[in-house]
Write a protein that holds these residues in place. Structure first.
Motif, PDB file in Angstrom:
ATOM      1  N   LYS A 151       0.849  -1.191   0.000  1.00 24.50           N
ATOM      2  CA  LYS A 151       0.000   0.000   0.000  1.00 24.50           C
ATOM      3  C   LYS A 151       0.884   1.239   0.000  1.00 24.50           C
ATOM      4  O   LYS A 151       2.013   1.202   0.499  1.00 24.50           O
ATOM      5  CB  LYS A 151      -0.876  -0.006   1.267  1.00 24.50           C
ATOM      6  CG  LYS A 151      -2.181  -0.797   1.068  1.00 24.50           C
ATOM      7  CD  LYS A 151      -2.911  -1.008   2.346  1.00 24.50           C
ATOM      8  CE  LYS A 151      -3.403   0.283   2.966  1.00 24.50           C
ATOM      9  NZ  LYS A 151      -4.137   0.027   4.239  1.00 24.50           N
ATOM     10  N   ASP A 157       2.655   4.392   1.191  1.00 22.82           N
ATOM     11  CA  ASP A 157       2.936   4.880   2.539  1.00 22.82           C
ATOM     12  C   ASP A 157       2.826   6.410   2.552  1.00 22.82           C
ATOM     13  O   ASP A 157       2.467   7.027   1.549  1.00 22.82           O
ATOM     14  CB  ASP A 157       4.300   4.372   3.046  1.00 22.82           C
ATOM     15  CG  ASP A 157       5.463   4.911   2.231  1.00 22.82           C
ATOM     16  OD1 ASP A 157       5.267   5.893   1.500  1.00 22.82           O
ATOM     17  OD2 ASP A 157       6.565   4.339   2.324  1.00 22.82           O
ATOM     18  N   GLU A 158       3.141   7.006   3.699  1.00 22.00           N
ATOM     19  CA  GLU A 158       2.919   8.463   3.846  1.00 22.00           C
ATOM     20  C   GLU A 158       3.756   9.290   2.869  1.00 22.00           C
ATOM     21  O   GLU A 158       3.298  10.310   2.385  1.00 22.00           O
ATOM     22  CB  GLU A 158       3.201   8.892   5.289  1.00 22.00           C
ATOM     23  CG  GLU A 158       4.630   8.613   5.738  1.00 22.00           C
ATOM     24  CD  GLU A 158       4.954   9.228   7.090  1.00 22.00           C
ATOM     25  OE1 GLU A 158       4.076   9.189   7.958  1.00 22.00           O
ATOM     26  OE2 GLU A 158       6.070   9.750   7.235  1.00 22.00           O
ATOM     27  N   ARG A 159       4.986   8.828   2.578  1.00 18.48           N
ATOM     28  CA  ARG A 159       5.843   9.572   1.641  1.00 18.48           C
ATOM     29  C   ARG A 159       5.243   9.543   0.238  1.00 18.48           C
ATOM     30  O   ARG A 159       5.187  10.566  -0.451  1.00 18.48           O
ATOM     31  CB  ARG A 159       7.251   8.974   1.654  1.00 18.48           C
ATOM     32  CG  ARG A 159       8.200   9.606   0.675  1.00 18.48           C
ATOM     33  CD  ARG A 159       9.593   9.025   0.809  1.00 18.48           C
ATOM     34  NE  ARG A 159      10.239   8.947  -0.477  1.00 18.48           N
ATOM     35  CZ  ARG A 159      10.176   7.906  -1.304  1.00 18.48           C
ATOM     36  NH1 ARG A 159       9.508   6.827  -0.955  1.00 18.48           N
ATOM     37  NH2 ARG A 159      10.788   7.924  -2.458  1.00 18.48           N
ATOM     38  N   ARG A 184      14.027  12.748  -5.837  1.00 14.88           N
ATOM     39  CA  ARG A 184      14.606  13.630  -4.846  1.00 14.88           C
ATOM     40  C   ARG A 184      14.515  13.037  -3.433  1.00 14.88           C
ATOM     41  O   ARG A 184      15.261  13.388  -2.544  1.00 14.88           O
ATOM     42  CB  ARG A 184      13.894  14.984  -4.882  1.00 14.88           C
ATOM     43  CG  ARG A 184      14.650  16.068  -4.149  1.00 14.88           C
ATOM     44  CD  ARG A 184      14.059  17.413  -4.415  1.00 14.88           C
ATOM     45  NE  ARG A 184      12.912  17.674  -3.548  1.00 14.88           N
ATOM     46  CZ  ARG A 184      12.480  18.896  -3.257  1.00 14.88           C
ATOM     47  NH1 ARG A 184      13.065  19.939  -3.777  1.00 14.88           N
ATOM     48  NH2 ARG A 184      11.433  19.071  -2.485  1.00 14.88           N
ATOM     49  N   GLY A 185      13.544  12.191  -3.231  1.00 22.40           N
ATOM     50  CA  GLY A 185      13.384  11.564  -1.911  1.00 22.40           C
ATOM     51  C   GLY A 185      12.007  11.780  -1.321  1.00 22.40           C
ATOM     52  O   GLY A 185      11.543  10.992  -0.519  1.00 22.40           O
ATOM     53  N   TYR A 186      11.334  12.872  -1.701  1.00 22.10           N
ATOM     54  CA  TYR A 186       9.951  13.066  -1.247  1.00 22.10           C
ATOM     55  C   TYR A 186       9.158  13.842  -2.275  1.00 22.10           C
ATOM     56  O   TYR A 186       9.760  14.448  -3.169  1.00 22.10           O
ATOM     57  CB  TYR A 186       9.890  13.803   0.083  1.00 22.10           C
ATOM     58  CG  TYR A 186      10.237  15.247   0.006  1.00 22.10           C
ATOM     59  CD1 TYR A 186       9.252  16.214  -0.234  1.00 22.10           C
ATOM     60  CD2 TYR A 186      11.540  15.669   0.149  1.00 22.10           C
ATOM     61  CE1 TYR A 186       9.575  17.547  -0.318  1.00 22.10           C
ATOM     62  CE2 TYR A 186      11.877  16.995   0.059  1.00 22.10           C
ATOM     63  CZ  TYR A 186      10.885  17.926  -0.164  1.00 22.10           C
ATOM     64  OH  TYR A 186      11.226  19.251  -0.246  1.00 22.10           O
ATOM     65  N   VAL A 208       6.230   1.141   6.122  1.00 18.42           N
ATOM     66  CA  VAL A 208       6.547   2.013   4.984  1.00 18.42           C
ATOM     67  C   VAL A 208       7.426   1.231   4.008  1.00 18.42           C
ATOM     68  O   VAL A 208       7.886   0.137   4.326  1.00 18.42           O
ATOM     69  CB  VAL A 208       7.280   3.322   5.422  1.00 18.42           C
ATOM     70  CG1 VAL A 208       6.425   4.143   6.359  1.00 18.42           C
ATOM     71  CG2 VAL A 208       8.624   3.007   6.071  1.00 18.42           C
ATOM     72  N   THR A 215      11.269   4.628   1.358  1.00 21.21           N
ATOM     73  CA  THR A 215      10.986   5.668   2.360  1.00 21.21           C
ATOM     74  C   THR A 215      12.003   5.609   3.494  1.00 21.21           C
ATOM     75  O   THR A 215      12.501   6.649   3.944  1.00 21.21           O
ATOM     76  CB  THR A 215       9.546   5.512   2.889  1.00 21.21           C
ATOM     77  OG1 THR A 215       8.658   5.728   1.802  1.00 21.21           O
ATOM     78  CG2 THR A 215       9.232   6.501   3.996  1.00 21.21           C
ATOM     79  N   ALA A 275      15.108   7.174   2.192  1.00 21.34           N
ATOM     80  CA  ALA A 275      14.993   8.642   2.131  1.00 21.34           C
ATOM     81  C   ALA A 275      15.122   9.263   3.520  1.00 21.34           C
ATOM     82  O   ALA A 275      15.758  10.308   3.683  1.00 21.34           O
ATOM     83  CB  ALA A 275      13.669   9.036   1.478  1.00 21.34           C
ATOM     84  N   LYS A 304      16.625  12.971   3.472  1.00 18.38           N
ATOM     85  CA  LYS A 304      15.918  13.605   2.359  1.00 18.38           C
ATOM     86  C   LYS A 304      14.433  13.780   2.667  1.00 18.38           C
ATOM     87  O   LYS A 304      13.754  14.582   2.040  1.00 18.38           O
ATOM     88  CB  LYS A 304      16.044  12.746   1.096  1.00 18.38           C
ATOM     89  CG  LYS A 304      17.415  12.735   0.479  1.00 18.38           C
ATOM     90  CD  LYS A 304      17.408  11.839  -0.743  1.00 18.38           C
ATOM     91  CE  LYS A 304      18.709  11.868  -1.488  1.00 18.38           C
ATOM     92  NZ  LYS A 304      18.704  10.925  -2.612  1.00 18.38           N
ATOM     93  N   TYR A 305      13.917  12.967   3.573  1.00 18.31           N
ATOM     94  CA  TYR A 305      12.485  13.005   3.865  1.00 18.31           C
ATOM     95  C   TYR A 305      12.273  13.097   5.375  1.00 18.31           C
ATOM     96  O   TYR A 305      12.893  12.353   6.146  1.00 18.31           O
ATOM     97  CB  TYR A 305      11.806  11.747   3.306  1.00 18.31           C
ATOM     98  CG  TYR A 305      10.362  11.624   3.707  1.00 18.31           C
ATOM     99  CD1 TYR A 305       9.422  12.540   3.241  1.00 18.31           C
ATOM    100  CD2 TYR A 305       9.937  10.624   4.567  1.00 18.31           C
ATOM    101  CE1 TYR A 305       8.102  12.453   3.626  1.00 18.31           C
ATOM    102  CE2 TYR A 305       8.609  10.522   4.948  1.00 18.31           C
ATOM    103  CZ  TYR A 305       7.703  11.439   4.478  1.00 18.31           C
ATOM    104  OH  TYR A 305       6.390  11.357   4.864  1.00 18.31           O
ATOM    105  N   SER A 306      11.395  14.013   5.756  1.00 17.61           N
ATOM    106  CA  SER A 306      11.063  14.181   7.167  1.00 17.61           C
ATOM    107  C   SER A 306       9.830  13.340   7.483  1.00 17.61           C
ATOM    108  O   SER A 306       8.738  13.637   7.005  1.00 17.61           O
ATOM    109  CB  SER A 306      10.778  15.667   7.412  1.00 17.61           C
ATOM    110  OG  SER A 306      10.285  15.852   8.701  1.00 17.61           O
ATOM    111  N   PRO A 307       9.990  12.269   8.290  1.00 19.00           N
ATOM    112  CA  PRO A 307       8.846  11.378   8.528  1.00 19.00           C
ATOM    113  C   PRO A 307       7.826  12.017   9.468  1.00 19.00           C
ATOM    114  O   PRO A 307       8.150  12.965  10.190  1.00 19.00           O
ATOM    115  CB  PRO A 307       9.486  10.157   9.190  1.00 19.00           C
ATOM    116  CG  PRO A 307      10.688  10.689   9.877  1.00 19.00           C
ATOM    117  CD  PRO A 307      11.179  11.827   9.034  1.00 19.00           C
ATOM    118  N   SER A 308       6.618  11.477   9.454  1.00 14.42           N
ATOM    119  CA  SER A 308       5.598  11.946  10.394  1.00 14.42           C
ATOM    120  C   SER A 308       6.019  11.513  11.800  1.00 14.42           C
ATOM    121  O   SER A 308       6.867  10.624  11.961  1.00 14.42           O
ATOM    122  CB  SER A 308       4.246  11.343  10.044  1.00 14.42           C
ATOM    123  OG  SER A 308       4.278   9.945  10.278  1.00 14.42           O
ATOM    124  N   VAL A 345       5.520   7.735  12.274  1.00  9.17           N
ATOM    125  CA  VAL A 345       6.557   6.864  11.699  1.00  9.17           C
ATOM    126  C   VAL A 345       7.852   6.983  12.507  1.00  9.17           C
ATOM    127  O   VAL A 345       8.535   5.977  12.755  1.00  9.17           O
ATOM    128  CB  VAL A 345       6.783   7.194  10.197  1.00  9.17           C
ATOM    129  CG1 VAL A 345       8.050   6.535   9.673  1.00  9.17           C
ATOM    130  CG2 VAL A 345       5.582   6.739   9.384  1.00  9.17           C
TER     131      VAL A 345
END
Lengths: 140, 73
Positions: A73, A75-77, A138-140, B31, B35, B38, B43-47, B50
């Motif tokens: 499914k 995910d948040e990203r 880019r990662g997000y 995730v 993710t 990242a 590169k990515y700020s998780p919630s 998470v």
């Protein structure tokens, strides 16, 4: 590369090639006539088949190769990436609608409206898919 | 790309948890592997959810996994 990203690449290539062919091969000399609409309808059929076919084949190919990834499914990203891409696509969509409104004021032909609408949808989709691909990289 | 104002020790914690892979951590957190990669690379700020889930997998408090960089607002 995630399953979703691969599908996005397939969509980007399919959209670019199918609608690239459409806009290059469209008989622009008859765009002002009633036959212009019929020509667009005739050309949209293979374009639709190519896009649906290419997307289905690609999805099936990658799902068979990595079934576990295909069933994951979002995910948040990924949801954030989808949301940002859809948000960016809103702007060309609005510009296209305004362009169509002006085309009505100038009483342009139905085929011009049709092609303007098709171009609006295609540009918006390319912005959506393209920006989502950029965010994936880019990662997000 | 704007740099995130915090760092993390996920790579080290994965190593200390028996070379846990990004995919394994992703499965346990809910995730994708991408993710986790990242997040790990900043590169990515998780919630918050998470972030807590990641800390929970390693049995550590949140601040042992993510550290606010001094000097940032």
């Amino acid at each position: 590369m995630s399953f979703n990203e691969k599908i996005h690449w397939a969509a980007f290539v399919a959209l670019t090639s199918a609608f690239g062919w459409y806009f290059l091969a469209y008989p622009w000399q008859i765009v002002g006539t009633r036959a212009g609409v019929a020509a667009a309808a005739d050309m949209l059929l293979p374009v639709t088949i190519i896009i649906i076919g290419a997307m289905s084949l690609t999805a099936a190919f990658f799902a068979i190769r990595a079934p576990k990834e295909a069933h994951l499914k979002d995910d948040e990203r990924e949801r954030t990436i989808h949301m940002r891409g859809t948000h960016l696509a809103y702007y060309p969509l609005v510009l296209g609608v305004w362009a169509n409104l002006f085309a009505i004021f100038y009483q342009l032909s139905a085929a011009v409206h049709l092609n303007l609408l098709i171009a609006t949808v295609v540009v918006a989709e390319l912005v959506r898919v393209g920006s989502q691909l950029y965010f994936y990289r880019r990662g997000y | 790309m704007a740099r995130l104002p915090f760092t993390n020790d996920i790579r080290t914690l994965r190593f200390m948890a028996g070379e846990m892979t990004q995919a394994e951590l992703g499965d346990r957190v809910g995730v994708t592997r991408q993710t986790i990669a990242a997040i790990e690379q900043g590169k990515y700020s998780p919630s918050l959810e998470v972030a807590f889930r990641i800390a929970h997998v390693f049995g550590k408090p949140l601040e042992a996994v993510f550290q606010w960089e001094s000097g940032t607002d």
